[in-house]
Design a protein around this motif. Structure first.
Motif, short mmCIF file in Angstrom:
data_model
loop_
_atom_site.label_atom_id
_atom_site.label_comp_id
_atom_site.label_asym_id
_atom_site.label_seq_id
_atom_site.Cartn_x
_atom_site.Cartn_y
_atom_site.Cartn_z
N LEU A 10 -41.68 38.09 -40.01
CA LEU A 10 -42.55 39.11 -40.67
C LEU A 10 -42.83 38.32 -42.15
N TYR A 11 -41.99 37.34 -42.69
CA TYR A 11 -42.30 36.47 -43.72
C TYR A 11 -43.43 35.80 -43.51
N ARG A 12 -43.28 34.86 -42.42
CA ARG A 12 -44.35 34.00 -42.09
C ARG A 12 -45.74 34.33 -41.59
N ASN A 13 -45.82 35.64 -41.04
CA ASN A 13 -47.10 36.12 -40.46
C ASN A 13 -47.69 37.32 -41.11
N ASN A 14 -47.04 37.90 -42.20
CA ASN A 14 -47.35 39.19 -42.56
C ASN A 14 -47.67 39.03 -44.20
N ILE A 16 -48.15 41.15 -46.48
CA ILE A 16 -47.42 42.13 -47.43
C ILE A 16 -45.88 41.96 -47.48
N ALA A 17 -45.41 41.60 -46.30
CA ALA A 17 -44.02 41.04 -46.33
C ALA A 17 -43.75 40.17 -47.15
N LYS A 18 -44.64 38.83 -47.35
CA LYS A 18 -44.34 37.76 -47.95
C LYS A 18 -44.53 37.95 -49.46
N TYR A 19 -45.49 38.87 -49.65
CA TYR A 19 -45.91 39.53 -51.08
C TYR A 19 -44.60 40.21 -51.65
N ILE A 20 -43.80 41.03 -50.82
CA ILE A 20 -42.81 41.83 -51.33
C ILE A 20 -41.57 40.98 -51.64
N ILE A 21 -41.55 39.86 -51.02
CA ILE A 21 -40.65 38.92 -51.28
C ILE A 21 -40.73 37.93 -52.33
N ASP A 22 -41.93 37.48 -52.50
CA ASP A 22 -42.41 36.33 -53.17
C ASP A 22 -42.72 36.67 -54.65
N ASN A 167 -20.40 40.70 -44.84
CA ASN A 167 -19.82 39.31 -45.16
C ASN A 167 -20.05 38.95 -46.62
N TYR A 168 -20.09 40.16 -47.42
CA TYR A 168 -20.14 39.97 -48.89
C TYR A 168 -21.54 39.70 -49.36
N TRP A 169 -22.80 40.07 -48.64
CA TRP A 169 -23.94 39.73 -48.97
C TRP A 169 -24.61 41.19 -48.87
N GLY A 170 -25.88 41.21 -49.62
CA GLY A 170 -26.66 42.35 -49.82
C GLY A 170 -27.74 42.62 -48.49
N ALA A 171 -28.57 43.37 -48.72
CA ALA A 171 -29.61 43.86 -47.51
C ALA A 171 -30.67 42.95 -47.95
N SER A 172 -31.74 42.81 -46.92
CA SER A 172 -33.03 42.20 -47.24
C SER A 172 -33.97 43.32 -47.95
N GLU A 173 -34.85 42.73 -48.79
CA GLU A 173 -35.77 43.82 -49.33
C GLU A 173 -36.73 44.35 -48.17
N LEU A 174 -36.89 43.53 -47.19
CA LEU A 174 -37.83 44.01 -46.21
C LEU A 174 -37.12 44.98 -45.46
N GLU A 175 -35.88 45.20 -45.24
CA GLU A 175 -35.32 46.18 -44.65
C GLU A 175 -35.31 47.59 -45.54
N HIS A 176 -35.26 47.51 -46.56
CA HIS A 176 -35.46 48.58 -47.56
C HIS A 176 -36.88 49.30 -47.27
#
Length: 176
Positions: A10-14, A16-22, A167-176
């Motif tokens: 998703l991050y490399r090819n989409n 919208i997903a890249k925009y949500i993260i970056d 393991n004491y981490w959170g969720a990905s923003e893409l999952e949300h």
């Protein structure tokens, strides 16, 4: 969050997903920072010089992006004279010009919390992992890093039992 390959795809090819993260990560750091303090202006210039020289801004941006994408990342400041990463960070013995940059690892690239938990109730890290194990995928060598040396960036916050399951981490923003 658990589907590493899908997150990468998703991050490399989409776009919208890249925009949500970056975009939020870039916005956080785009204006740099200003130090408002009584310290000598020459020292402020030295801080900015070291920040640029060690590419700390780029490393922080990388950690923010991977935290948002994968649900977590760590930054380990590299301090000359304190090479034993398993020992607690000793702020009193850090010499000027000892900061050499930082090392960034996302949660899926070889970082795992130890089963040892901080038991000091006076610590802000009470109930969190005491150490983090960073494993090099190419050599298989592991380094044990004390929690006081880790700048931990956690993705979207989760309820306690979900956090433990992750393991004491959170969720990905893409999952949300």
């Amino acid at each position: 969050t658990w589907d590493y390959m899908t997150l990468n795809t998703l991050y490399r090819n989409n776009w919208i997903a890249k925009y949500i993260i970056d975009k939020p990560a870039n916005e956080m750091l785009k204006n740099g920072f200003e130090i408002q303090s009584q310290i000598d202006p020459a020292r402020v210039n030295d801080i900015h010089r070291v920040y640029r020289k060690t590419r700390t801004g780029a490393k922080l941006l990388e950690a923010l992006k991977w935290s948002r994408l994968y649900g977590g990342a760590i930054m380990v400041p590299l301090i000359e004279g304190q090479e034993d990463l398993s020992a607690p960070l000793d702020l009193e013995t850090i010499m000027p010009d000892a900061y050499k940059g930082c090392y960034v690892v996302d949660r899926w690239s070889g970082v795992s919390p130890s089963s040892e938990i901080v038991t000091d109730i006076g610590s802000v890290d009470y109930g969190k992992p005491e150490y983090y194990l960073v494993t090099d995928d190419t050599t298989g060598a592991s380094v044990k890093i004390h929690h006081s040396r880790v700048v931990k960036l956690v993705g979207r916050a989760l309820p306690k039992w979900e956090e433990i399951a992750e393991n004491y981490w959170g969720a990905s923003e893409l999952e949300h």
